[in-house]
Design an enzyme around this catalytic site. Structure first.
Site, PDB file in Angstrom:
ATOM      1  NE  ARG A  49      -2.942   0.390   3.290  1.00  0.00           N
ATOM      2  CZ  ARG A  49      -2.241   0.542   4.419  1.00  0.00           C
ATOM      3  NH1 ARG A  49      -1.507   1.626   4.596  1.00  0.00           N
ATOM      4  NH2 ARG A  49      -2.281  -0.375   5.358  1.00  0.00           N
ATOM      5  CE1 TYR A 101     -17.050  11.723 -14.851  1.00  0.00           C
ATOM      6  CE2 TYR A 101     -16.664  11.478 -12.501  1.00  0.00           C
ATOM      7  CZ  TYR A 101     -16.995  10.933 -13.724  1.00  0.00           C
ATOM      8  OH  TYR A 101     -17.268   9.602 -13.810  1.00  0.00           O
ATOM      9  CG  ASP A 173     -10.522  16.110 -14.005  1.00  0.00           C
ATOM     10  OD1 ASP A 173      -9.866  15.633 -14.940  1.00  0.00           O
ATOM     11  OD2 ASP A 173     -11.498  15.528 -13.479  1.00  0.00           O
ATOM     12  CE  LYS A 198     -13.479   8.239 -17.792  1.00  0.00           C
ATOM     13  NZ  LYS A 198     -13.818   9.484 -17.093  1.00  0.00           N
TER      14      LYS A 198
END
Ligand SMILES: *Cc1c(COP(=O)(O)O)cnc(C)c1O
Length: 387
Positions: A49, A101, A173, A198
């Site tokens: 992690r 978004y 973003d 994306k």
């Protein structure tokens, strides 16, 4: 490597050749923990992690591409957004782009608000409105450009400058453009966020998010939150994003060229009421887009006369998949009214221009001629049946 173009850096970077085997693809280190040789001194990796070599390769590569010092990989774009926004505290105020978004909108309004983190949505394309929105407790301005689904463009350096004048951070973003088309750190932004699902990964086969910063203080804060919240990207998914990124420049070159052609085609078609694409010289955002980005990108939105015509048009189209998401090898057509903005009240949608005739197209790698022929036949059938 830092002197090479982004195009070359996508192929030749620190992780192009593996140090231990000379493999030309980064190894997938599918391990959750790492043996410590020394009782008192721990090695480079301890628990996955906190750090995994495959994830680290992706994190370092995206940092190099964005011109930043540190990168962080997350299990989704929303994990990147939410972990970043966890740096704020009760009583802080955020200014957020009005066209943000949908998932970010939901996190800000329904989660951060429960922790006493306040927000104001502002049309960041209007600097006078932004100036009036700062409060003494404003800690960040959150930008998304071009916006979704109307592709409105925010002047990134002006907004960042205003944020800094008010001792606030600027966060962006950068999903729609990627570092190939826009490098926000060089425009003064402090934190860059991506949905790597994306364009970066580009093949509709992985969900991932990335964050890049350019100083140690912010790096420490994001790194601490990444490890504390734990929404890290898995080794195999990190490898998929790296594999996809190798063709990012070539994919974007093809998709943007087709988008420009398709936008011009739609713009002259009598059945199309509006075309929203910042790469069209007639678009109101053309100049600001040209100033801060290489071109208009590979997403175009357009409006048909009404909802019935839109439904008929979509039914007749053969090539694009009709789905949520964007930035893939296949062209993806989506209907913002019921998909990305389905939870927004009708009136609010109409007021924002997200009408029943609006479609968003993310242009993929099909033959542009065949895409246009498909649009032509679908629009012809629409004319006969519904207008
Ligand atoms: C898809 C998307 C996100 C969210 O990313 P996920 O990977 O789906 O969690 C955030 N911002 C933009 C602009 C997006 O398109």
């Amino acid at each position: 490597m830092s002197n090479y173009s982004t195009q070359t850096k996508l192929i030749h970077n620190t992780y192009s050749v593996d140090e231990t085997t000379n493999a030309v693809s980064v190894p997938i280190q599918q391990a959750s923990t790492f043996h410590q040789n020394d009782f008192t001194k721990f090695g480079r990796y301890d628990y996955a992690r906190s750090g995994n070599p495959t994830r680290e390769a992706l994190e370092s590569t995206i940092a190099q591409l964005e011109g930043g010092s540190h990168g962080y990989a997350f299990a989704s774009g929303m994990a990147a957004v939410s972990t970043t926004l966890m740096m704020f505290s009760k009583g802080d105020h955020l200014i957020v782009s009005e066209d943000v978004y949908g998932g970010t909108y939901r996190f800000v309004t329904e989660v951060l608000s429960r922790y006493g983190i306040e927000h104001t949505f502002v049309d960041l394309t209007k600097l006078d409105q932004l100036k009036k929105s700062f409060q003494p407790n404003t800690k960040a301005v959150y930008i998304e450009t071009p916006s979704n689904p109307l592709l409105k463009v925010t002047d990134v350096s002006s907004v960042s400058e205003l944020a800094h004048e008010h001792h606030a951070l600027s966060i962006i973003d950068n999903t729609f453009l990627t570092p190939v088309l826009q490098q926000p750190l060089s425009l003064g932004v402090d934190i860059v966020i991506h949905s790597a699902t994306k364009f970066l990964a580009g093949h509709s086969d992985v969900v991932a998010g990335l964050v890049v910063v350019n100083n140690e203080t912010l790096a420490d804060r994001i790194g601490f939150l990444q490890n504390s919240c734990g929404a890290i990207l898995a080794p195999h998914d990190s490898w998929l994003v790296m594999r996809g990124m190798k063709t990012l420049h070539a994919r974007l070159r093809q998709s943007v060229e087709s988008t420009e052609t398709i936008a011009a085609y739609l713009n002259q078609h009598p059945l199309i009421k509006n075309v929203y694409y910042p790469g069209l010289p007639s678009n109101p955002y053309y100049d600001v887009q040209k100033k801060q980005a290489v071109n208009g990108g590979a997403v175009v939105s357009f409006e048909l006369v009404n909802g019935e015509a839109t439904e008929a048009f979509v039914q007749h189209l053969q090539l694009p998949v009709f789905a949520v998401s964007l930035g893939a090898v296949e062209s993806i057509l989506s209907y913002p009214r019921t998909m990305s903005h389905g939870s927004m009240p009708d009136q609010e949608c109409d007021a924002r221009g997200i009408t029943k005739g609006l479609l968003r197209l993310s242009v993929g790698l099909e033959s542009c001629d065949e895409l246009i022929a498909d649009f032509e036949q679908a629009l012809a059938s629409t004319t006969l049946s519904h207008v």
